[in-house]
Design a protein around this motif. Sequence first.
Motif, PDB file in Angstrom:
ATOM      1  N   GLU A 165       0.833  -1.207   0.000  1.00 26.02           N
ATOM      2  CA  GLU A 165       0.000   0.000   0.000  1.00 26.02           C
ATOM      3  C   GLU A 165       0.869   1.260   0.000  1.00 26.02           C
ATOM      4  N   ARG A 198       2.441   1.901  -3.425  1.00 27.89           N
ATOM      5  CA  ARG A 198       1.529   2.462  -4.428  1.00 27.89           C
ATOM      6  C   ARG A 198       1.362   3.965  -4.239  1.00 27.89           C
ATOM      7  N   TYR A 199       1.225   4.399  -2.994  1.00 28.88           N
ATOM      8  CA  TYR A 199       1.065   5.827  -2.740  1.00 28.88           C
ATOM      9  C   TYR A 199       2.373   6.583  -2.974  1.00 28.88           C
ATOM     10  N   ASP A 207       4.609   5.785  -5.205  1.00 28.37           N
ATOM     11  CA  ASP A 207       4.697   5.900  -6.665  1.00 28.37           C
ATOM     12  C   ASP A 207       3.743   6.967  -7.193  1.00 28.37           C
TER      13      ASP A 207
END
Length: 291
Positions: free
Chosen positions: A257, A260-261, A263
């Motif tokens: 998680e 993803r944030y 990136d």
Amino acid sequence: MTGSTLPARSLGRLLAQYRQRAGLSRSAAAQIVETSIQTMGRLEDGLKSKVPQLWINALADAYRVSDSERRVLIGLTRELASAQQNWWRPYADEMNPRFDHYLGLEEAARRLAVWRLSLLPGLLQTPEYRRAIAWTEWPDLATEQVNKRVEMAVRRQVRLNDRAFTVDAILSETVLREQIGGPAVMAEQMARLVELSELPNVSIRVVPFNAPRHLGSRVGSFAMLEFPKLPATGMIEPPVIYIEDYAGDGYLEREVEVRRYRDAFTEIARVSLDPDATRHLLVSAGKEYRA
């Protein structure tokens, strides 16, 4: 200064890890130290600020940890016991549920990376901007309570004086154009952003309306907090993603998680104006509000 948040999180995470490795349930662990399963849950979730060393030794015995693992647990317990009381406790009645947990993370962080679609991050708000938000969200709130919330916001910004703490804020241009409190408040707020952008540990960038398509609107506003080493143990807590929502706050900690944030933040930064161009935009917006 890490306060109690980081050692409490580290201690809870290790205790949960060792308990699971030993094949014991949380209920069984609670029975070992003669407490409730709810209290054990708070301990493992990093929300308990006072932990008897007797508990740690009893749990370490039950979990059959190594001598080095026991030393780390005891070191974290001592660090937790010596932590100073959090400054925001007197304001607890004026905070949304669980926001005190975020303040603990922010106080302990070495870096805050934040993306905002609307409304400025609290660390960048002027008192009058914060006051306007409070009156909008709670129009029936007593003036004394509003003043206390503004006071807390100002006290929170002392964190920016710590040059070891860096803030990387990326704002949608919408944040600059939404008139919170009216033109006078916004003019003062633009001037404050220009002032903050000149600090060596603060970066402010804006994604303009004409920027290429990006993930910002789909991802939504969020903050990523990264932490320093704990003094006693040298451990580093993993980053946390904080998502503030009107209905409540959320915290994401799983590696997938966070990645993803992270990136998404990199991709949003790619289409943002650089700090100098952002500063020119802030100055221009301030002039428009004063006109």
